[in-house]
Design an enzyme around this catalytic site. Sequence first.
Site, mmCIF file in Angstrom:
data_model
loop_
_atom_site.group_PDB
_atom_site.id
_atom_site.type_symbol
_atom_site.label_atom_id
_atom_site.label_comp_id
_atom_site.label_asym_id
_atom_site.label_seq_id
_atom_site.Cartn_x
_atom_site.Cartn_y
_atom_site.Cartn_z
ATOM 1 N N ASN A 1 0.867 -1.182 0.000
ATOM 2 C CA ASN A 1 0.000 0.000 0.000
ATOM 3 C C ASN A 1 0.901 1.229 0.000
ATOM 4 O O ASN A 1 1.500 1.565 1.015
ATOM 5 C CB ASN A 1 -0.874 -0.038 1.260
ATOM 6 C CG ASN A 1 -1.864 1.107 1.301
ATOM 7 O OD1 ASN A 1 -1.808 2.030 0.484
ATOM 8 N ND2 ASN A 1 -2.770 1.057 2.258
ATOM 9 N N ARG B 1 -2.420 -1.753 -3.588
ATOM 10 C CA ARG B 1 -3.685 -1.058 -3.361
ATOM 11 C C ARG B 1 -3.709 0.232 -4.182
ATOM 12 O O ARG B 1 -2.765 1.013 -4.154
ATOM 13 C CB ARG B 1 -3.806 -0.698 -1.883
ATOM 14 C CG ARG B 1 -5.014 0.149 -1.600
ATOM 15 C CD ARG B 1 -4.998 0.701 -0.213
ATOM 16 N NE ARG B 1 -6.140 1.555 -0.022
ATOM 17 C CZ ARG B 1 -6.100 2.681 0.662
ATOM 18 N NH1 ARG B 1 -4.979 3.101 1.206
ATOM 19 N NH2 ARG B 1 -7.194 3.401 0.799
ATOM 20 N N HIS C 1 -12.893 2.748 0.178
ATOM 21 C CA HIS C 1 -12.822 1.723 1.234
ATOM 22 C C HIS C 1 -13.442 0.405 0.776
ATOM 23 O O HIS C 1 -13.836 -0.428 1.603
ATOM 24 C CB HIS C 1 -13.592 2.146 2.510
ATOM 25 C CG HIS C 1 -13.034 3.321 3.223
ATOM 26 N ND1 HIS C 1 -13.826 4.253 3.853
ATOM 27 C CD2 HIS C 1 -11.760 3.724 3.431
ATOM 28 C CE1 HIS C 1 -13.068 5.173 4.413
ATOM 29 N NE2 HIS C 1 -11.815 4.889 4.162
ATOM 30 N N ARG D 1 -12.850 15.812 7.339
ATOM 31 C CA ARG D 1 -13.649 16.053 6.129
ATOM 32 C C ARG D 1 -15.094 16.340 6.517
ATOM 33 O O ARG D 1 -15.619 15.735 7.455
ATOM 34 C CB ARG D 1 -13.632 14.829 5.211
ATOM 35 C CG ARG D 1 -12.298 14.523 4.606
ATOM 36 C CD ARG D 1 -12.455 13.395 3.577
ATOM 37 N NE ARG D 1 -11.182 12.917 3.107
ATOM 38 C CZ ARG D 1 -10.789 11.647 3.169
ATOM 39 N NH1 ARG D 1 -11.585 10.716 3.683
ATOM 40 N NH2 ARG D 1 -9.615 11.294 2.702
ATOM 41 N N GLU E 1 -7.638 -5.210 5.039
ATOM 42 C CA GLU E 1 -7.537 -4.930 3.606
ATOM 43 C C GLU E 1 -6.336 -5.652 2.985
ATOM 44 O O GLU E 1 -6.400 -6.095 1.840
ATOM 45 C CB GLU E 1 -7.421 -3.414 3.389
ATOM 46 C CG GLU E 1 -8.744 -2.709 3.675
ATOM 47 C CD GLU E 1 -8.582 -1.246 4.031
ATOM 48 O OE1 GLU E 1 -8.072 -0.947 5.133
ATOM 49 O OE2 GLU E 1 -8.959 -0.387 3.222
#
Length: 391
Positions: free
Chosen positions: A7, A88, A177, A236, A379
């Site tokens: 990643n 990823r 995600h 955010r 993940e």
Amino acid sequence: MKILSVNCGSSSLKFQMYEMPEEKVLISGVFERIGIEGSFYTIKINGEKIKKEVELKDHKVAFEILIDELKSNQVVKFLDEIKGIGHRVVQGGAYFDKTVVVDEDVIAKIDELSALAPLHNPAAIVGIRAAQEVVPNAVQTVVFDTAFHQTMEEETYLYAVPYEWYTDYKVRRYGAHGTSHKYVALRANEILGRMNTKLITCHIGNGASISAVKDGKCVNTSMGLTPNAGLIMGSRCGDIDATIVPYIMEKTKMSPKEMDTALNKQSGLLGISGVSSDSRDIEEGIHKGNERCLLAQKMYVRRIIDYIAKYYVELEGCDAIIFTAGVGENSASTRREVMDGLKVLGVIADPDSNNVRGKETLITTSDSKIPCYIIPTDEELMIARDTYALV
Ligand code: ADP
């Protein structure tokens, strides 16, 4: 067979090496501050954690060190033992609905989509190139955060803006995600013992999103064209009235870039509390009686409940609600507040079992109409599984 999950961020490289199909983690680690002063890396092997400070000029250097560590720790003897490397990638646009083997066309498409993920897609390409150079015989694959959401219907992924924005500029909901939502949905189906389920998966970390998953397929998700949609997150804003943007830009003479920073880095829990984007700090603020921390938390939880309620209706019911990621796995109080807000749907929290961190647990009582679970996400394992399947 040895498979590596990778990643790459703009200045970091996280990795995890698996023995497949046993899914055994052999070694993991993270390189940080790549290309920046003060770079270092940490590796975890046999329960031991080692940190080394070393100059990391670029991702290729990080990859070379990674390979040296694999050899010196006797995880591999020869490079050719690494059969697959899965990368990823944040944005796969409408091009990719599943994990694919890397070729030049794939790289060109990831590059083309960089406008939608300016921090992440270019970093992923750097990582792929570095891996290709250092481990040329391994099959390289790319696993997209958006792929799982490609099953959404047009009426769900389109915005009610001029249609040409979609045809000319690819403006639509892509979500994010996806690898995590897919992983926890699969695991939930294993727990429930069937595939024909209606699930609401809540990935609540610093970034946060919720998905509605029917029979293992995503039907809706809260993130949009970019990750700045849906839930209130650490920094955010999530869903807002879009017209706030031109209004404030006119009032303050902000540039588009400054506005982007305000909405992504200065909003959310941080924006409302004025204290922090980290939910641990918000919880501490609440304990100390900070009113704005309390307000931020109320708004944060309200939005999660709103999305769960919306997806409950859209799915026409729900067989399980899943909490995962940093906050979802660790914050008992946030989970509790969300479950309490869902009483009208028959959700009954079990305070004792909910008082847990990072462990797969049923956190509702046996008479709760909808069971809620913590399922820690993984993940990296999902990336390894997809890569193993393609190799
Ligand atoms: P991301 O991958 O989006 O950066 P994570 O899923 O790692 O985020 O989640 C990080 C967030 O998880 C932190 O910012 C913090 O808000 C939250 N978190 C981590 N541990 C705890 C805890 N013990 N209690 C409450 N919140 C926590």
